[in-house]
Design a protein around this motif. Structure first.
Motif, mmCIF file in Angstrom:
data_model
loop_
_atom_site.group_PDB
_atom_site.id
_atom_site.type_symbol
_atom_site.label_atom_id
_atom_site.label_comp_id
_atom_site.label_asym_id
_atom_site.label_seq_id
_atom_site.Cartn_x
_atom_site.Cartn_y
_atom_site.Cartn_z
ATOM 1 N N UNK A 119 12.783 36.572 11.774
ATOM 2 C CA UNK A 119 14.089 37.111 11.375
ATOM 3 C C UNK A 119 15.196 36.367 12.108
ATOM 4 N N UNK A 120 16.216 35.944 11.384
ATOM 5 C CA UNK A 120 17.404 35.344 11.982
ATOM 6 C C UNK A 120 18.560 36.294 11.753
ATOM 7 N N UNK A 121 19.347 36.554 12.790
ATOM 8 C CA UNK A 121 20.523 37.421 12.691
ATOM 9 C C UNK A 121 21.758 36.633 13.117
ATOM 10 N N UNK A 122 22.834 36.782 12.342
ATOM 11 C CA UNK A 122 24.102 36.154 12.685
ATOM 12 C C UNK A 122 25.241 37.111 12.413
ATOM 13 N N UNK A 123 26.097 37.425 13.362
ATOM 14 C CA UNK A 123 25.931 37.049 14.756
ATOM 15 C C UNK A 123 24.670 37.712 15.319
ATOM 16 N N UNK A 124 24.320 37.344 16.539
ATOM 17 C CA UNK A 124 23.133 37.904 17.177
ATOM 18 C C UNK A 124 23.122 39.416 17.082
#
Length: 193
Positions: free
Chosen positions: A160-165
């Motif tokens: 999983x990638x989250x943006x912003x963190x």
């Protein structure tokens, strides 16, 4: 011993000890390892984030040794951080679920790299479900409400990638799941029933 013109300060005065940063360390641009231009750029678009997730998923030697399973809860480890994003590795034993949640202000990309997961989502149109298998990707925006569950008999692993963190993960109870009510019949059909 006199001072050479190379050790004069930029304001024209000489350094008290005759030395400057450049005279001590040398010009940092003269050393290629200090001025590298071949470093990968950090993603800044949805397409860039999706590409990064695909690259990490394809690099099994990077994430596979980190996988662990926990009988009580989903297991997770941070794989990478960059300016404005972070990437997580999650493992899921059969029956484990995230519960209905959103990711606060974060958007993201996720992919399954082992096993399969079921994603249930809630939108203004109602509830939907899909099976997530290796190779597929899900992109979601901030405020997206969903639940991910391992409904299979084998463990699963996802990235999983989250943006912003990820700074918030708002959990919602069963009350967040709308009850399925049949659409009311038009008046003339209701009178016939």
């Amino acid at each position: 011993m006199g001072l050479s013109p190379a050790v004069r300060r930029t304001d024209g005065r000489r350094w008290a000890d005759g030395l400057s940063d450049v005279s001590i360390a040398g010009d940092p641009l003269a050393f290629p390892h200090l001025a590298r231009t071949d470093l990968p750029g950090h993603p800044t678009t949805v397409a860039g984030y999706a590409r990064l997730v695909r690259e990490i998923a394809a690099d099994r030697a990077r994430w596979e040794p980190l996988v662990r399973y926990d009988a009580l809860t989903r297991w997770y480890a941070r794989l990478e951080t960059g300016p404005g994003y972070e990437v997580w590795l999650l493992s899921w034993l059969p029956g484990q679920s995230s519960g209905f949640h959103d990711h606060g202000e974060s958007s993201g990309v996720m992919t399954v790299v082992r096993g399969e997961l079921i994603e249930r989502s809630l939108t203004h149109a109602g509830e939907g479900a899909r099976t997530l298998r290796p190779g597929g990707q899900r992109v979601f925006s901030s405020g997206y409400l969903h639940e991910v569950v391992n409904g299979a008999l084998e463990p699963a692993v996802s990235i999983h990638l989250y943006t912003p963190g990820l700074t918030a993960m708002n959990q919602y109870g069963a009350a967040a799941v709308p009850e399925q009510h049949p659409e009311p019949l038009p008046r003339e059909q209701a009178e016939r029933h």
